[in-house]
Design a protein around this motif. Structure first.
Motif, short mmCIF file in Angstrom:
data_model
loop_
_atom_site.label_atom_id
_atom_site.label_comp_id
_atom_site.label_asym_id
_atom_site.label_seq_id
_atom_site.Cartn_x
_atom_site.Cartn_y
_atom_site.Cartn_z
N ARG A 48 0.83 -1.21 0.00
CA ARG A 48 0.00 0.00 0.00
C ARG A 48 0.86 1.26 0.00
NH1 ARG A 48 -4.43 -0.69 4.67
NH2 ARG A 48 -5.27 1.21 3.67
N ILE A 49 1.98 1.19 0.70
CA ILE A 49 2.92 2.32 0.73
C ILE A 49 3.52 2.54 -0.65
CG2 ILE A 49 5.13 3.12 1.63
CD1 ILE A 49 4.38 1.68 4.29
N ILE A 50 3.99 1.44 -1.27
CA ILE A 50 4.63 1.52 -2.58
C ILE A 50 3.64 1.99 -3.65
CG2 ILE A 50 5.63 0.12 -4.45
CD1 ILE A 50 7.05 -1.51 -2.26
N ALA A 51 2.38 1.58 -3.51
CA ALA A 51 1.35 1.97 -4.46
C ALA A 51 0.98 3.45 -4.35
CB ALA A 51 0.11 1.11 -4.27
N GLY A 52 1.48 4.11 -3.32
CA GLY A 52 1.21 5.54 -3.16
C GLY A 52 0.03 5.85 -2.28
N GLU A 53 -0.57 4.83 -1.69
CA GLU A 53 -1.72 5.08 -0.82
C GLU A 53 -1.28 5.86 0.42
OE1 GLU A 53 -5.25 2.53 1.46
OE2 GLU A 53 -4.00 1.54 -0.07
N PHE A 54 -0.05 5.56 0.88
CA PHE A 54 0.54 6.31 2.00
C PHE A 54 1.89 6.84 1.53
CE2 PHE A 54 -1.70 2.64 4.12
CZ PHE A 54 -2.83 3.35 4.47
N PRO A 55 1.92 8.04 0.96
CA PRO A 55 3.17 8.59 0.44
C PRO A 55 4.11 9.01 1.57
CG PRO A 55 1.41 10.20 0.28
CD PRO A 55 0.77 8.93 0.75
N PRO A 56 5.36 9.32 1.25
CA PRO A 56 6.31 9.77 2.28
C PRO A 56 5.76 10.95 3.07
CG PRO A 56 7.47 9.33 0.23
CD PRO A 56 6.01 9.19 -0.07
N GLY A 57 5.87 10.85 4.38
CA GLY A 57 5.37 11.90 5.26
C GLY A 57 3.95 11.67 5.74
N ARG B 261 2.09 11.45 18.31
CA ARG B 261 1.64 11.96 17.02
C ARG B 261 1.15 10.83 16.11
NH1 ARG B 261 4.90 14.55 13.45
NH2 ARG B 261 3.04 15.59 12.63
N GLY B 262 1.87 9.71 16.09
CA GLY B 262 1.46 8.61 15.23
C GLY B 262 2.64 7.98 14.52
N THR B 263 2.33 7.19 13.51
CA THR B 263 3.34 6.48 12.73
C THR B 263 3.33 7.01 11.31
OG1 THR B 263 3.03 4.49 14.07
CG2 THR B 263 4.11 4.21 11.94
N PHE B 264 4.51 7.34 10.79
CA PHE B 264 4.62 8.02 9.51
C PHE B 264 5.53 7.27 8.55
CE2 PHE B 264 3.53 11.06 12.74
CZ PHE B 264 2.55 11.87 12.15
N VAL B 265 5.28 7.46 7.25
CA VAL B 265 6.08 6.83 6.20
C VAL B 265 7.32 7.67 5.94
CG1 VAL B 265 6.13 6.06 3.80
CG2 VAL B 265 4.02 5.85 5.14
N ASN B 266 8.48 7.03 5.96
CA ASN B 266 9.73 7.73 5.67
C ASN B 266 9.97 7.83 4.16
OD1 ASN B 266 10.58 8.14 8.35
ND2 ASN B 266 11.36 6.05 8.48
N PRO B 267 10.75 8.81 3.73
CA PRO B 267 11.15 8.86 2.32
C PRO B 267 11.94 7.60 1.97
CG PRO B 267 11.69 10.91 3.45
CD PRO B 267 11.28 9.94 4.50
N VAL B 268 11.87 7.17 0.72
CA VAL B 268 12.52 5.93 0.30
C VAL B 268 14.02 5.98 0.55
CG1 VAL B 268 12.99 4.40 -1.66
CG2 VAL B 268 10.75 5.46 -1.42
N ASN B 269 14.64 7.17 0.44
CA ASN B 269 16.09 7.23 0.63
C ASN B 269 16.52 7.01 2.08
OD1 ASN B 269 15.37 9.66 1.82
ND2 ASN B 269 16.43 10.96 0.33
N ARG B 270 15.55 6.86 2.97
CA ARG B 270 15.88 6.54 4.38
C ARG B 270 15.60 5.08 4.70
NH1 ARG B 270 12.97 10.67 8.25
NH2 ARG B 270 13.75 9.12 9.74
N SER C 48 15.93 -1.35 3.97
CA SER C 48 15.74 -2.68 3.37
C SER C 48 15.96 -2.59 1.86
CB SER C 48 14.32 -3.20 3.65
OG SER C 48 14.01 -4.29 2.81
N LEU C 49 16.99 -3.28 1.36
CA LEU C 49 17.26 -3.27 -0.08
C LEU C 49 16.09 -3.86 -0.85
CD1 LEU C 49 19.11 -2.83 -2.50
CD2 LEU C 49 20.14 -5.07 -2.03
N ASP C 50 15.49 -4.93 -0.34
CA ASP C 50 14.37 -5.56 -1.03
C ASP C 50 13.20 -4.58 -1.17
OD1 ASP C 50 12.97 -7.99 -2.10
OD2 ASP C 50 11.67 -7.58 -0.39
N ALA C 51 12.93 -3.84 -0.11
CA ALA C 51 11.82 -2.87 -0.14
C ALA C 51 12.12 -1.75 -1.13
CB ALA C 51 11.57 -2.31 1.25
N VAL C 52 13.37 -1.27 -1.16
CA VAL C 52 13.74 -0.21 -2.08
C VAL C 52 13.61 -0.68 -3.52
CG1 VAL C 52 15.66 1.21 -2.91
CG2 VAL C 52 15.26 0.99 -0.46
N LEU C 53 14.04 -1.93 -3.78
CA LEU C 53 13.93 -2.48 -5.13
C LEU C 53 12.47 -2.65 -5.54
CD1 LEU C 53 16.78 -5.15 -5.11
CD2 LEU C 53 16.76 -2.93 -6.26
#
Length: 227
Positions: free
Chosen positions: A8-17, A56-65, A68-73
């Motif tokens: 869901r994160i990769i699909a853009g449903e939860f973008p960075p931030g 505050r909650g749980t947030f999505v980090n930018p991909v450059n942070r 996990s290599l597998d997640a980045v790929l």
């Protein structure tokens, strides 16, 4: 559960931030227990994909942070920010492949040079026949041989996980006939440079190919007139 949330994160449903839903909402959405959700969140937090801010909650980090290599790929292969990922992939290739080509100039066998030339000829024939799959196959084989001929185990190991993404990207860019023509010329130059056994010439030839690849990506694929 961690994989589903990452999808869901990769699909853009939860973008960075963006903040991700709480345990109750996620457990209901994915039909799993709150304990399963908690463990999934901990997994993604450990991989630095998510960050928890107390109160505050749980947030999505930018991909450059991400850690996990597998997640980045997966993000590079399936994500929505294709332009950024494509450019960064070429930047990574440029850093590694120019050095590998320099090493290969003094280490590869004469038979390897002949094989490189055969790959270039296969690319040329595939271009003439409009056989995209054969073109990409020969292109990847050409670069794989140079990486192996560098005789540096770390280079080969670093590139192995990238193969799936590289194949997808090559197929996208090689659909353009002009890009194929440019690639054939540069591959021929690289083979000639390696045959000369001059490490600096080989490095420069690969660097010129990476620059042309970047320029072609911006001009023909991304539509960036600044290339």
């Amino acid at each position: 559960m961690a994989d589903e949330l990452l999808d869901r994160i990769i699909a853009g449903e939860f973008p960075p931030g963006a903040s991700v839903p709480g345990e109750l909402e996620l457990s209901s959405r994915h039909e799993v227990s709150r304990m399963t959700v908690r463990e999934a969140m901990k997994t993604l937090e450990a991989q630095r994909i998510l960050s928890v801010e107390r109160g505050r909650g749980t947030f999505v980090n930018p991909v450059n942070r991400w850690g996990s290599l597998d997640a980045v790929l997966r993000a590079a292969s399936e994500g929505t920010n294709d332009a950024s990922a494509a450019i960064q992939l070429i930047e990574l290739r440029r850093m590694l492949e120019t050095g590998a080509c320099e090493l290969a100039a003094g280490r590869m066998a004469d038979s390897d040079i002949q094989t490189l030339r055969a790959h270039v000829e296969k690319m040329r024939l595939a271009h003439e026949r409009n056989d995209l799959a054969a073109f990409v196959e020969a292109d990847l084989a050409f670069h794989d041989l140079i990486l192996q001929a560098s005789d540096n185990v770390f280079v080969a190991v670093l590139f192995e996980p990238l193969h799936r993404v590289l194949e997808k990207r090559r197929t996208e860019t090689s659909k353009v006939p002009d890009i194929q023509e440019h690639a054939i010329g540069h591959h021929q130059n690289i083979a000639d440079a390696l045959a000369s056994r001059d490490p600096h010439r080989a490095r420069d030839a690969m660097d010129a190919h990476m620059q042309q690849t970047l320029d072609d990506l911006k001009t023909y694929v991304l539509g960036d007139g600044t290339a």
